[in-house]
Design a protein around this motif. Structure first.
Motif, short mmCIF file in Angstrom:
data_model
loop_
_atom_site.label_atom_id
_atom_site.label_comp_id
_atom_site.label_asym_id
_atom_site.label_seq_id
_atom_site.Cartn_x
_atom_site.Cartn_y
_atom_site.Cartn_z
N PRO A 101 0.85 -1.22 0.00
CA PRO A 101 0.00 0.00 0.00
C PRO A 101 0.87 1.25 0.00
O PRO A 101 2.04 1.21 0.41
N LEU A 102 0.29 2.36 -0.43
CA LEU A 102 1.08 3.59 -0.58
C LEU A 102 1.62 4.07 0.77
O LEU A 102 2.70 4.66 0.82
N ARG A 103 0.90 3.83 1.85
CA ARG A 103 1.37 4.30 3.16
C ARG A 103 2.66 3.60 3.59
O ARG A 103 3.36 4.08 4.47
N GLN A 104 2.94 2.44 2.99
CA GLN A 104 4.18 1.72 3.32
C GLN A 104 5.34 2.11 2.41
O GLN A 104 6.43 1.57 2.54
N ARG A 105 5.09 3.00 1.48
CA ARG A 105 6.17 3.49 0.61
C ARG A 105 6.01 5.00 0.41
O ARG A 105 5.79 5.46 -0.72
N PRO A 106 6.10 5.76 1.52
CA PRO A 106 5.88 7.21 1.42
C PRO A 106 6.89 7.91 0.53
O PRO A 106 6.60 9.01 0.03
N ASP A 113 7.47 7.32 -2.36
CA ASP A 113 6.95 7.40 -3.74
C ASP A 113 5.87 8.47 -3.90
O ASP A 113 5.46 8.76 -5.02
N ILE A 114 5.38 9.05 -2.78
CA ILE A 114 4.22 9.93 -2.86
C ILE A 114 4.51 11.16 -3.72
O ILE A 114 3.75 11.48 -4.64
N GLU A 145 -6.48 7.08 -4.90
CA GLU A 145 -6.96 8.22 -4.11
C GLU A 145 -6.08 9.44 -4.34
O GLU A 145 -6.57 10.55 -4.52
N LEU A 146 -4.75 9.22 -4.35
CA LEU A 146 -3.82 10.33 -4.59
C LEU A 146 -4.08 10.96 -5.96
O LEU A 146 -4.14 12.20 -6.10
#
Length: 444
Positions: free
Chosen positions: A310-315, A317-318, A358-359
Protein backbone atom coordinates in the motif's frame (compact mmCIF):
# COMPACT_ATOMS: atom_id res chain seq x y z
CA UNK A 1 5.98 -17.85 -31.19
CA UNK A 2 6.03 -20.55 -33.89
CA UNK A 3 3.26 -20.47 -36.47
CA UNK A 4 1.39 -23.75 -36.95
CA UNK A 5 -0.34 -24.59 -40.24
CA UNK A 6 -2.44 -27.60 -41.23
CA UNK A 7 -2.54 -28.90 -44.81
CA UNK A 8 -5.68 -30.91 -45.68
CA UNK A 9 -5.14 -32.45 -49.11
CA UNK A 10 -5.94 -35.94 -50.43
CA UNK A 11 -3.37 -35.84 -53.28
CA UNK A 12 -0.17 -37.10 -51.68
CA UNK A 13 2.35 -35.43 -54.03
CA UNK A 14 0.60 -32.07 -53.71
CA UNK A 15 0.35 -32.43 -49.92
CA UNK A 16 4.03 -33.29 -49.46
CA UNK A 17 5.16 -30.51 -51.82
CA UNK A 18 3.22 -27.90 -49.85
CA UNK A 19 4.34 -29.34 -46.49
CA UNK A 20 8.02 -29.21 -47.47
CA UNK A 21 7.66 -25.63 -48.65
CA UNK A 22 5.93 -24.52 -45.45
CA UNK A 23 8.56 -26.19 -43.26
CA UNK A 24 11.32 -24.55 -45.28
CA UNK A 25 9.74 -21.20 -44.42
CA UNK A 26 10.19 -21.99 -40.70
CA UNK A 27 6.56 -22.81 -39.95
CA UNK A 28 5.30 -25.93 -38.16
CA UNK A 29 3.15 -27.89 -40.60
CA UNK A 30 0.85 -30.86 -40.03
CA UNK A 31 -0.89 -32.92 -42.68
CA UNK A 32 -4.24 -34.65 -43.12
CA UNK A 33 -5.36 -36.73 -46.11
CA UNK A 34 -9.08 -36.33 -45.37
CA UNK A 35 -11.40 -33.70 -44.00
CA UNK A 36 -12.28 -35.92 -41.04
CA UNK A 37 -8.63 -36.38 -40.09
CA UNK A 38 -8.09 -32.64 -40.43
CA UNK A 39 -10.98 -31.89 -38.10
CA UNK A 40 -9.58 -34.26 -35.47
CA UNK A 41 -6.28 -32.39 -35.56
CA UNK A 42 -8.08 -29.03 -35.27
CA UNK A 43 -9.80 -30.28 -32.11
CA UNK A 44 -6.45 -31.28 -30.58
CA UNK A 45 -4.17 -28.46 -31.68
CA UNK A 46 -4.27 -24.76 -32.35
CA UNK A 47 -3.57 -23.71 -35.93
CA UNK A 48 -3.12 -20.17 -37.14
CA UNK A 49 -4.07 -21.26 -40.63
CA UNK A 50 -5.46 -24.24 -42.57
CA UNK A 51 -4.84 -24.94 -46.25
CA UNK A 52 -7.68 -27.15 -47.41
CA UNK A 53 -8.55 -28.73 -50.73
CA UNK A 54 -12.21 -28.31 -51.60
CA UNK A 55 -12.69 -31.79 -53.04
CA UNK A 56 -11.71 -34.56 -50.63
CA UNK A 57 -13.23 -38.00 -49.95
CA UNK A 58 -15.69 -38.09 -47.06
CA UNK A 59 -15.83 -34.65 -45.49
CA UNK A 60 -15.09 -32.15 -48.27
CA UNK A 61 -13.36 -28.79 -47.82
CA UNK A 62 -16.62 -26.86 -47.59
CA UNK A 63 -17.89 -28.96 -44.68
CA UNK A 64 -14.48 -28.86 -43.03
CA UNK A 65 -14.57 -25.06 -43.26
CA UNK A 66 -17.96 -24.96 -41.50
CA UNK A 67 -16.69 -27.19 -38.68
CA UNK A 68 -13.44 -25.25 -38.28
CA UNK A 69 -15.33 -21.96 -37.97
CA UNK A 70 -17.44 -23.56 -35.25
CA UNK A 71 -14.58 -25.18 -33.31
CA UNK A 72 -11.80 -22.64 -33.88
CA UNK A 73 -13.34 -19.45 -35.28
CA UNK A 74 -10.07 -17.51 -35.15
CA UNK A 75 -8.25 -19.99 -37.38
CA UNK A 76 -8.03 -18.73 -40.96
CA UNK A 77 -8.84 -21.16 -43.80
CA UNK A 78 -7.46 -20.89 -47.34
CA UNK A 79 -9.21 -23.08 -49.90
CA UNK A 80 -7.23 -24.81 -52.65
CA UNK A 81 -9.22 -25.56 -55.77
CA UNK A 82 -8.75 -26.57 -59.38
CA UNK A 83 -9.97 -24.66 -62.43
CA UNK A 84 -13.70 -25.13 -62.89
CA UNK A 85 -14.38 -25.13 -59.13
CA UNK A 86 -14.24 -21.39 -58.55
CA UNK A 87 -17.98 -21.26 -57.80
CA UNK A 88 -17.38 -23.58 -54.83
CA UNK A 89 -14.45 -21.40 -53.76
CA UNK A 90 -16.64 -18.29 -53.82
CA UNK A 91 -19.24 -20.10 -51.69
CA UNK A 92 -16.46 -20.89 -49.22
CA UNK A 93 -15.51 -17.21 -49.06
CA UNK A 94 -19.14 -16.42 -48.17
CA UNK A 95 -18.93 -19.02 -45.37
CA UNK A 96 -15.84 -17.48 -43.80
CA UNK A 97 -12.81 -18.68 -45.77
CA UNK A 98 -10.04 -16.08 -45.77
CA UNK A 99 -8.86 -16.72 -49.34
CA UNK A 100 -8.69 -19.28 -52.14
CA UNK A 101 -5.91 -20.24 -54.52
CA UNK A 102 -6.20 -22.01 -57.88
CA UNK A 103 -4.19 -25.19 -58.48
CA UNK A 104 -1.54 -25.49 -59.71
CA UNK A 105 -0.16 -22.46 -57.89
CA UNK A 106 3.20 -20.81 -57.47
CA UNK A 107 4.63 -21.57 -54.02
CA UNK A 108 5.98 -18.02 -53.64
CA UNK A 109 2.44 -16.76 -54.26
CA UNK A 110 1.24 -19.12 -51.50
CA UNK A 111 3.90 -17.74 -49.12
CA UNK A 112 2.83 -14.18 -49.89
CA UNK A 113 -0.83 -14.98 -49.15
CA UNK A 114 0.01 -16.77 -45.90
CA UNK A 115 2.22 -13.90 -44.67
CA UNK A 116 -0.53 -11.42 -45.46
CA UNK A 117 -3.11 -13.41 -43.46
CA UNK A 118 -0.72 -13.85 -40.52
CA UNK A 119 -0.08 -10.11 -40.46
CA UNK A 120 -3.83 -9.50 -40.44
CA UNK A 121 -4.13 -11.86 -37.47
CA UNK A 122 -1.46 -9.90 -35.61
CA UNK A 123 -3.26 -6.63 -36.32
CA UNK A 124 -6.56 -8.09 -35.10
CA UNK A 125 -4.86 -9.29 -31.90
CA UNK A 126 -3.43 -5.84 -31.26
CA UNK A 127 -6.86 -4.27 -31.85
CA UNK A 128 -8.43 -6.65 -29.32
CA UNK A 129 -5.74 -5.75 -26.78
CA UNK A 130 -6.20 -2.04 -27.37
CA UNK A 131 -9.97 -2.35 -26.88
CA UNK A 132 -9.48 -4.31 -23.68
CA UNK A 133 -6.73 -2.33 -22.01
CA UNK A 134 -7.21 1.16 -23.42
CA UNK A 135 -5.63 3.56 -20.92
CA UNK A 136 -4.14 0.82 -18.78
CA UNK A 137 -0.69 0.65 -20.27
CA UNK A 138 0.78 3.27 -18.01
CA UNK A 139 4.17 3.45 -16.36
CA UNK A 140 4.66 2.08 -12.86
CA UNK A 141 5.88 5.07 -10.84
CA UNK A 142 8.01 4.66 -7.74
CA UNK A 143 11.66 4.31 -6.74
CA UNK A 144 11.20 3.24 -3.12
CA UNK A 145 12.85 -0.05 -2.10
CA UNK A 146 9.42 -1.72 -1.89
CA UNK A 147 8.49 -0.63 -5.41
CA UNK A 148 11.89 -1.50 -6.84
CA UNK A 149 11.40 -5.00 -5.47
CA UNK A 150 8.05 -5.26 -7.32
CA UNK A 151 9.58 -3.94 -10.57
CA UNK A 152 12.43 -6.42 -10.29
CA UNK A 153 9.97 -9.26 -9.76
CA UNK A 154 7.99 -8.21 -12.85
CA UNK A 155 11.14 -8.39 -14.99
CA UNK A 156 11.91 -11.84 -13.60
CA UNK A 157 8.47 -13.40 -14.11
CA UNK A 158 7.51 -11.78 -17.43
CA UNK A 159 9.51 -14.13 -19.71
CA UNK A 160 8.01 -17.25 -18.11
CA UNK A 161 4.54 -18.62 -18.80
CA UNK A 162 3.76 -19.39 -15.16
CA UNK A 163 0.53 -18.28 -13.50
CA UNK A 164 0.84 -15.12 -11.41
CA UNK A 165 -1.29 -14.09 -8.45
CA UNK A 166 -1.17 -10.35 -7.71
CA UNK A 167 -2.48 -9.30 -4.32
CA UNK A 168 -2.80 -5.86 -2.82
CA UNK A 169 -5.25 -3.34 -1.46
CA UNK A 170 -7.68 -1.58 -3.77
CA UNK A 171 -6.01 1.22 -5.71
CA UNK A 172 -2.43 -0.05 -5.45
CA UNK A 173 -2.09 -0.69 -9.21
CA UNK A 174 -2.59 -4.44 -9.59
CA UNK A 175 -3.91 -4.05 -13.15
CA UNK A 176 -0.86 -1.99 -14.13
CA UNK A 177 1.42 -4.71 -12.81
CA UNK A 178 -0.49 -7.36 -14.80
CA UNK A 179 -0.26 -5.25 -17.97
CA UNK A 180 3.47 -4.73 -17.40
CA UNK A 181 4.00 -8.50 -17.12
CA UNK A 182 2.12 -9.09 -20.39
CA UNK A 183 3.90 -6.37 -22.37
CA UNK A 184 7.32 -7.52 -21.17
CA UNK A 185 6.58 -11.15 -22.11
CA UNK A 186 7.00 -12.99 -25.40
CA UNK A 187 3.21 -12.73 -25.76
CA UNK A 188 3.33 -8.93 -25.97
CA UNK A 189 2.05 -8.83 -29.56
CA UNK A 190 -0.77 -11.26 -28.74
CA UNK A 191 -4.14 -10.45 -27.15
CA UNK A 192 -4.30 -9.14 -23.59
CA UNK A 193 -7.80 -9.69 -22.23
CA UNK A 194 -9.11 -8.37 -18.90
CA UNK A 195 -12.07 -9.83 -17.03
CA UNK A 196 -13.44 -8.27 -13.85
CA UNK A 197 -14.97 -11.25 -12.05
CA UNK A 198 -16.81 -8.96 -9.63
CA UNK A 199 -18.51 -6.97 -12.40
CA UNK A 200 -20.10 -9.87 -14.31
CA UNK A 201 -23.31 -11.45 -12.92
CA UNK A 202 -22.76 -15.03 -11.72
CA UNK A 203 -25.28 -16.39 -14.24
CA UNK A 204 -23.37 -14.90 -17.18
CA UNK A 205 -19.85 -15.60 -15.97
CA UNK A 206 -19.41 -19.04 -17.56
CA UNK A 207 -20.56 -17.80 -20.97
CA UNK A 208 -18.33 -14.72 -20.66
CA UNK A 209 -15.25 -16.81 -19.87
CA UNK A 210 -15.76 -19.81 -22.14
CA UNK A 211 -18.32 -18.67 -24.75
CA UNK A 212 -21.50 -20.48 -25.78
CA UNK A 213 -22.93 -22.38 -28.71
CA UNK A 214 -25.96 -21.27 -30.66
CA UNK A 215 -29.12 -22.46 -28.86
CA UNK A 216 -27.28 -23.19 -25.58
CA UNK A 217 -29.87 -21.15 -23.68
CA UNK A 218 -32.75 -18.80 -24.33
CA UNK A 219 -31.45 -15.83 -26.28
CA UNK A 220 -28.32 -17.59 -27.56
CA UNK A 221 -29.12 -16.95 -31.23
CA UNK A 222 -25.52 -17.36 -32.39
CA UNK A 223 -22.25 -18.94 -31.30
CA UNK A 224 -20.15 -16.57 -29.19
CA UNK A 225 -16.52 -17.13 -28.26
CA UNK A 226 -15.47 -16.37 -24.70
CA UNK A 227 -12.62 -14.42 -23.15
CA UNK A 228 -10.29 -17.44 -23.01
CA UNK A 229 -10.59 -17.99 -26.76
CA UNK A 230 -10.11 -14.27 -27.36
CA UNK A 231 -6.91 -14.45 -25.32
CA UNK A 232 -5.57 -17.51 -27.17
CA UNK A 233 -1.76 -17.27 -27.46
CA UNK A 234 -1.89 -14.18 -25.25
CA UNK A 235 -2.65 -13.33 -21.64
CA UNK A 236 -5.87 -13.16 -19.64
CA UNK A 237 -6.19 -11.14 -16.43
CA UNK A 238 -8.86 -12.41 -14.05
CA UNK A 239 -9.30 -9.41 -11.79
CA UNK A 240 -11.03 -9.82 -8.43
CA UNK A 241 -10.59 -13.60 -8.71
CA UNK A 242 -11.75 -13.91 -5.09
CA UNK A 243 -15.30 -13.15 -6.32
CA UNK A 244 -15.40 -16.06 -8.79
CA UNK A 245 -18.29 -18.42 -7.89
CA UNK A 246 -17.24 -21.80 -6.48
CA UNK A 247 -18.77 -23.81 -9.36
CA UNK A 248 -16.71 -21.84 -11.88
CA UNK A 249 -13.57 -22.24 -9.79
CA UNK A 250 -13.73 -25.96 -10.64
CA UNK A 251 -13.92 -25.18 -14.37
CA UNK A 252 -11.11 -22.66 -14.15
CA UNK A 253 -8.94 -25.25 -12.42
CA UNK A 254 -9.61 -27.66 -15.30
CA UNK A 255 -8.63 -25.01 -17.85
CA UNK A 256 -5.35 -24.41 -16.02
CA UNK A 257 -4.60 -28.13 -15.84
CA UNK A 258 -5.82 -29.33 -19.22
CA UNK A 259 -5.27 -26.19 -21.29
CA UNK A 260 -8.63 -26.61 -22.98
CA UNK A 261 -12.12 -25.17 -22.62
CA UNK A 262 -15.66 -26.20 -23.44
CA UNK A 263 -18.26 -23.67 -24.52
CA UNK A 264 -21.64 -23.56 -22.77
CA UNK A 265 -23.92 -25.95 -24.66
CA UNK A 266 -20.99 -27.44 -26.57
CA UNK A 267 -19.67 -30.99 -26.59
CA UNK A 268 -16.21 -30.41 -28.02
CA UNK A 269 -13.14 -29.38 -26.09
CA UNK A 270 -11.15 -26.50 -27.59
CA UNK A 271 -7.40 -26.25 -26.91
CA UNK A 272 -6.23 -22.84 -25.69
CA UNK A 273 -2.76 -21.47 -25.03
CA UNK A 274 -3.30 -18.70 -22.51
CA UNK A 275 -1.18 -17.28 -19.71
CA UNK A 276 -3.36 -16.65 -16.67
CA UNK A 277 -2.74 -13.72 -14.33
CA UNK A 278 -5.09 -13.21 -11.40
CA UNK A 279 -5.48 -10.22 -9.11
CA UNK A 280 -7.42 -9.69 -5.93
CA UNK A 281 -7.75 -7.32 -3.00
CA UNK A 282 -8.95 -10.19 -0.81
CA UNK A 283 -6.77 -12.42 1.33
CA UNK A 284 -7.22 -15.65 -0.64
CA UNK A 285 -5.60 -17.77 2.09
CA UNK A 286 -8.25 -16.48 4.46
CA UNK A 287 -10.96 -17.14 1.85
CA UNK A 288 -9.70 -20.74 1.60
CA UNK A 289 -9.96 -21.12 5.39
CA UNK A 290 -13.55 -19.85 5.27
CA UNK A 291 -14.45 -22.23 2.46
CA UNK A 292 -15.11 -19.45 -0.05
CA UNK A 293 -12.22 -20.36 -2.34
CA UNK A 294 -10.90 -23.73 -3.47
CA UNK A 295 -7.57 -24.66 -1.94
CA UNK A 296 -6.37 -26.56 -5.04
CA UNK A 297 -7.13 -23.56 -7.27
CA UNK A 298 -5.39 -21.22 -4.80
CA UNK A 299 -2.19 -23.27 -4.97
CA UNK A 300 -2.50 -23.51 -8.76
CA UNK A 301 -2.82 -19.74 -9.16
CA UNK A 302 -0.11 -18.60 -6.82
CA UNK A 303 2.78 -20.21 -8.67
CA UNK A 304 4.34 -16.76 -8.56
CA UNK A 305 2.76 -14.45 -5.94
CA UNK A 306 3.31 -10.70 -6.15
CA UNK A 307 2.28 -8.51 -3.23
CA UNK A 308 1.78 -4.83 -4.06
CA UNK A 309 2.54 -2.69 -0.96
CA UNK A 310 0.00 0.00 0.00
CA UNK A 311 1.08 3.59 -0.58
CA UNK A 312 1.37 4.30 3.16
CA UNK A 313 4.18 1.72 3.32
CA UNK A 314 6.17 3.49 0.61
CA UNK A 315 5.88 7.21 1.42
CA UNK A 316 9.04 7.89 -0.59
CA UNK A 317 6.95 7.40 -3.74
CA UNK A 318 4.22 9.93 -2.86
CA UNK A 319 5.89 13.06 -4.22
CA UNK A 320 7.17 11.19 -7.27
CA UNK A 321 3.63 10.05 -8.02
CA UNK A 322 2.19 13.51 -7.28
CA UNK A 323 4.67 15.15 -9.67
CA UNK A 324 3.79 12.64 -12.39
CA UNK A 325 0.05 13.14 -11.99
CA UNK A 326 0.28 16.95 -11.87
CA UNK A 327 2.42 16.95 -15.02
CA UNK A 328 -0.17 14.72 -16.66
CA UNK A 329 -3.07 17.01 -15.71
CA UNK A 330 -1.04 20.08 -16.66
CA UNK A 331 -0.29 18.69 -20.12
CA UNK A 332 -4.02 18.15 -20.68
CA UNK A 333 -4.76 21.82 -19.91
CA UNK A 334 -1.59 23.50 -21.10
CA UNK A 335 -0.57 24.44 -17.54
CA UNK A 336 2.35 23.75 -15.21
CA UNK A 337 1.28 22.79 -11.69
CA UNK A 338 3.57 22.95 -8.66
CA UNK A 339 3.22 22.12 -4.99
CA UNK A 340 4.11 24.55 -2.21
CA UNK A 341 6.46 23.15 0.49
CA UNK A 342 3.56 22.94 2.97
CA UNK A 343 1.36 21.11 0.45
CA UNK A 344 4.17 18.63 -0.29
CA UNK A 345 4.64 18.00 3.42
CA UNK A 346 0.93 17.43 3.97
CA UNK A 347 0.68 15.03 1.01
CA UNK A 348 3.61 13.01 2.34
CA UNK A 349 2.03 12.57 5.78
CA UNK A 350 -1.45 11.47 4.68
CA UNK A 351 -2.03 7.65 4.99
CA UNK A 352 -4.08 7.23 1.72
CA UNK A 353 -6.54 4.45 2.53
CA UNK A 354 -7.49 4.50 -1.18
CA UNK A 355 -3.80 4.22 -2.17
CA UNK A 356 -2.48 5.55 -5.51
CA UNK A 357 -5.97 5.87 -6.98
CA UNK A 358 -6.96 8.22 -4.11
CA UNK A 359 -3.82 10.33 -4.59
CA UNK A 360 -4.46 10.66 -8.31
CA UNK A 361 -8.13 11.54 -7.88
CA UNK A 362 -7.50 14.19 -5.23
CA UNK A 363 -4.75 15.82 -7.31
CA UNK A 364 -7.06 15.89 -10.32
CA UNK A 365 -9.70 17.61 -8.18
CA UNK A 366 -7.20 20.06 -6.74
CA UNK A 367 -5.74 20.86 -10.17
CA UNK A 368 -9.22 21.78 -11.37
CA UNK A 369 -10.35 23.79 -8.33
CA UNK A 370 -7.10 25.50 -7.24
CA UNK A 371 -7.10 29.21 -8.15
CA UNK A 372 -3.44 29.21 -9.24
CA UNK A 373 -0.93 26.75 -10.77
CA UNK A 374 0.98 26.67 -7.48
CA UNK A 375 -1.03 24.44 -5.17
CA UNK A 376 -1.02 25.67 -1.58
CA UNK A 377 -1.78 23.85 1.64
CA UNK A 378 -5.24 25.42 1.83
CA UNK A 379 -6.09 24.04 -1.64
CA UNK A 380 -5.89 20.47 -0.28
CA UNK A 381 -8.84 18.69 1.36
CA UNK A 382 -9.17 19.29 5.11
CA UNK A 383 -8.38 15.68 6.02
CA UNK A 384 -4.97 16.06 4.37
CA UNK A 385 -4.28 19.49 5.89
CA UNK A 386 -5.00 18.04 9.33
CA UNK A 387 -2.23 15.48 9.01
CA UNK A 388 0.48 18.06 9.54
CA UNK A 389 2.13 18.03 12.95
CA UNK A 390 1.13 20.75 15.36
CA UNK A 391 4.33 22.67 14.75
CA UNK A 392 3.74 22.55 11.01
CA UNK A 393 0.09 23.45 11.36
CA UNK A 394 1.14 26.63 13.01
CA UNK A 395 2.39 27.73 9.62
CA UNK A 396 -1.26 28.39 8.80
CA UNK A 397 -1.33 31.06 11.55
CA UNK A 398 0.68 34.27 11.00
CA UNK A 399 0.98 35.08 14.71
CA UNK A 400 2.21 31.62 15.55
CA UNK A 401 4.73 31.72 12.73
CA UNK A 402 6.07 35.11 13.87
CA UNK A 403 6.28 33.89 17.46
CA UNK A 404 8.22 30.80 16.46
CA UNK A 405 10.67 32.92 14.44
CA UNK A 406 11.06 35.40 17.29
CA UNK A 407 11.78 32.64 19.79
CA UNK A 408 14.37 31.19 17.46
CA UNK A 409 16.12 34.59 17.06
CA UNK A 410 16.22 35.09 20.82
CA UNK A 411 17.74 31.67 21.41
CA UNK A 412 20.40 32.31 18.77
CA UNK A 413 21.28 35.74 20.28
CA UNK A 414 21.52 34.36 23.82
CA UNK A 415 23.73 31.58 22.56
CA UNK A 416 26.04 33.99 20.72
CA UNK A 417 26.33 36.18 23.80
CA UNK A 418 27.09 33.20 26.02
CA UNK A 419 24.05 33.96 28.17
CA UNK A 420 24.78 37.66 28.59
CA UNK A 421 21.31 39.18 28.28
CA UNK A 422 22.60 42.75 27.82
CA UNK A 423 24.68 41.65 24.82
CA UNK A 424 21.83 39.52 23.52
CA UNK A 425 19.42 42.46 23.72
CA UNK A 426 21.95 44.61 21.83
CA UNK A 427 22.27 41.96 19.14
CA UNK A 428 18.51 41.83 18.82
CA UNK A 429 18.14 45.63 18.81
CA UNK A 430 15.74 45.65 21.77
CA UNK A 431 15.98 46.78 25.38
CA UNK A 432 17.09 44.38 28.14
CA UNK A 433 13.67 44.76 29.76
CA UNK A 434 11.97 43.86 26.47
CA UNK A 435 14.23 40.82 26.10
CA UNK A 436 13.39 39.67 29.63
CA UNK A 437 9.64 39.98 28.93
CA UNK A 438 9.89 37.97 25.71
CA UNK A 439 12.02 35.23 27.32
CA UNK A 440 9.41 34.95 30.05
CA UNK A 441 6.69 34.81 27.39
CA UNK A 442 8.40 31.99 25.53
CA UNK A 443 9.47 30.15 28.66
CA UNK A 444 13.21 30.60 28.01
Amino acid sequence: MTIRILVAEDEEIMRITVLDHLRNQGWLADEAATGTAALELVRKNHYELILSDIRMPGMDGERLLTEVKRVAPRTEVVMMTAHGSTDNAVNCLKKGAADYILKPFDLDDLTFRINRLLEMQRIKARCVSLEQCCGLRRPLIGSSPAMEKVLSLISQVAPADSSVLIQGESGTGKELVAAAIHYESRRADKPYIRVNCAAIPAGLMESALFGHEKGAFTGADKTVIGKFELADHGTILLDEIGDLPLDLQVKLLRVLQEREIERVGGSNTIPVDVRVICATAKDLADQVQKGHFRQDLYYRLQVIPIQIPPLRQRPDDILELATFFLREFGDERGMSFQLSPEARQALEQYPYPGNVRELRNLLERVSVLAPAPKIQLWDLPVEIRNTLHDSDSEADNLAATVAAAERKCILRAVEKSAGNKTEAAALLGISRKNLWEKMKLYGL
